[in-house]
Design an enzyme around this catalytic site. Structure first.
Site, short mmCIF file in Angstrom:
data_model
loop_
_atom_site.label_atom_id
_atom_site.label_comp_id
_atom_site.label_asym_id
_atom_site.label_seq_id
_atom_site.Cartn_x
_atom_site.Cartn_y
_atom_site.Cartn_z
N LYS A 150 0.86 -1.19 0.00
CA LYS A 150 0.00 0.00 0.00
C LYS A 150 0.89 1.23 0.00
O LYS A 150 1.72 1.41 0.89
CB LYS A 150 -0.89 -0.03 1.24
CG LYS A 150 -1.86 1.14 1.32
CD LYS A 150 -2.77 0.98 2.53
CE LYS A 150 -3.73 2.14 2.67
NZ LYS A 150 -4.56 2.00 3.88
N LYS A 193 -2.34 -1.68 -3.68
CA LYS A 193 -3.20 -0.50 -3.61
C LYS A 193 -2.37 0.77 -3.65
O LYS A 193 -1.39 0.85 -2.92
CB LYS A 193 -3.98 -0.58 -2.30
CG LYS A 193 -4.89 0.58 -2.05
CD LYS A 193 -5.49 0.46 -0.69
CE LYS A 193 -6.25 1.73 -0.42
NZ LYS A 193 -6.68 1.85 0.93
C1 PBG Z 1 -7.47 2.98 5.77
C2 PBG Z 1 -7.76 2.89 4.32
C3 PBG Z 1 -7.60 3.87 3.32
C4 PBG Z 1 -8.13 3.33 2.14
C5 PBG Z 1 -8.56 2.03 2.46
N1 PBG Z 1 -8.30 1.78 3.80
C6 PBG Z 1 -7.14 5.27 3.37
C7 PBG Z 1 -5.78 5.61 3.78
O1 PBG Z 1 -4.89 4.79 3.94
O2 PBG Z 1 -5.61 6.82 4.00
C8 PBG Z 1 -8.22 4.03 0.82
C9 PBG Z 1 -9.32 3.58 -0.08
C10 PBG Z 1 -9.63 4.50 -1.20
O3 PBG Z 1 -8.96 5.54 -1.43
O4 PBG Z 1 -10.59 4.18 -1.91
N2 PBG Z 1 -6.15 2.82 6.15
ZN ZN Z 2 -5.70 3.55 8.33
#
Ligand code: PBG
Ligand code: ZN
Length: 327
Positions: free
Chosen positions: A197, A250
């Site tokens: 991520k 992601k």
């Molecule tokens: C929480 C999380 C996030 C997303 C999914 N789980 C946001 C982040 O890390 O700030 C993003 C999902 C999206 O942008 O559609 N940690």
């Molecule tokens: Zn988070």
């Protein structure tokens, strides 16, 4: 003027819709889709998310209908994000057995027992500072956060969740959650790890939807640097060693090279998250009439499959399912 040797004519196999159908390499199915749902403890009517046209925050009472709609379209899974009415420094509502996600899990399973209910496991929606764990000064304390992730995962499992999806990018999070689930008698509950991520600008609209923006700083000390590819393979390998059942990359679209590389290097199912910013860009351009939304979305979904994704988390899931069902 002479022509080149034209014994090689790839166009032969593009000559009819039937031939194209026969030689098509990649397919997209409704079985590949997972639909995200936002559940807000403080509301009683659903509320549109301005930066994500077509997406809303649901009240708890709306979860049953939302999940039944998804199931009727043939979509096998949903992923739940909770917005609690109370936030604190450590995000303790996340492991309250009567918390918003725990209740949403029970509503979802009651409405559609065969739907796979996944719970995003993090703390940014639950902490008053919006970071993904417990703070130590201005930084997230990794190991203190692991203990809370264990409590959160076990509480979701007790509520009947089908898959736990830790998204906070803490070191050791998969091993910690696996051992806590096993100790609590949930050795059959799979973990879908947000293994790879990136610290991405594409999460912007989500943070409106989930009320999870950090109140200071950013997530660069826990989420990955967008410049790094080798590190993705390291994260994937660590999470598999710790017991992850499914890996996620992601965001998806700006990281298709990473998707392909992780797929090559691993042998577990792989998910991609087609995130909020990717969705918002398509919706905005489509609203202006600048692109054909259906064509662009279907082409994008296919790119995920071609790169090696087995599962796609996407806000387009209901539209994609309708388009696939129409064909
Ligand atoms: C929480 C999380 C996030 C997303 C999914 N789980 C946001 C982040 O890390 O700030 C993003 C999902 C999206 O942008 O559609 N940690
Ligand atoms: Zn988070």
């Amino acid at each position: 003027m002479s022509l080149p040797d034209l014994t090689l004519r790839p166009r032969r196999l593009r000559n009819s819709a039937t031939l194209r159908r026969m030689v098509r390499e990649t397919t997209l199915s409704v079985n590949d889709l997972i639909y995200p749902l936002f559940v807000d403890e403080s509301i009683s009517e659903s509320m549109d998310v301005g930066s994500m046209p077509g997406v809303s925050r649901l009240p708890l009472s709306g979860v049953g209908d939302a999940v039944r709609e998804v199931a009727a379209l043939g979509i096998p899974g949903v992923i739940l994000f909770g917005i609690p009415s109370e936030k604190d420094a450590i995000g303790s509502e996340a492991w309250n057995d009567e918390g918003i996600v725990q209740r949403a899990i029970r509503e979802a399973k009651a409405a559609s027992p065969e739907t796979c209910v996944i719970a995003d496991s993090c703390f940014c929606e639950y902490t008053d500072h919006g970071h993904c764990g417990v703070l130590h000064g201005e930084d997230v304390d990794n190991d203190a956060t692991l203990a809370n992730l264990q409590k959160e995962a076990v509480s979701y499992a007790r509520a009947g969740v089908d898959i736990i999806a830790p998204s906070g990018m803490m070191d050791g999070m998969i091993g910690a959650i696996r051992s806590a689930l096993d100790d609590a008698g949930f050795s059959n509950t799979p973990i879908m790890s947000y293994a790879v991520k990136y610290a991405s600008g594409y999460f912007g609209p989500f943070r409106d939807a989930a009320d999870s923006s950090p109140s200071f700083g950013d997530r660069a000390s826990y989420q990955m640097d967008p410049a790094n590819a080798r590190e993705a393979l390291k994260e994937a390998a660590i999470d598999i060693a710790e017991g992850a059942d499914i890996l996620m990359v992601k965001p998806a679209l700006a990281y298709l090279d990473i998707v392909a590389a992780v797929k090559q290097a691993t042998d577990v199912p792989m998910a991609v998250y087609n995130v909020s910013g990717e969705y918002a860009m398509v919706k905005a351009a489509a609203e202006k009439g600048w692109i054909d939304e259906k064509r662009v979305v279907m082409e994008t979904m296919l790119s995920f499959k071609r790169a090696g994704a087995d599962l796609i988390l996407t806000y387009h899931a209901k539209d994609v399912a309708r388009w696939l069902n129409d064909e």
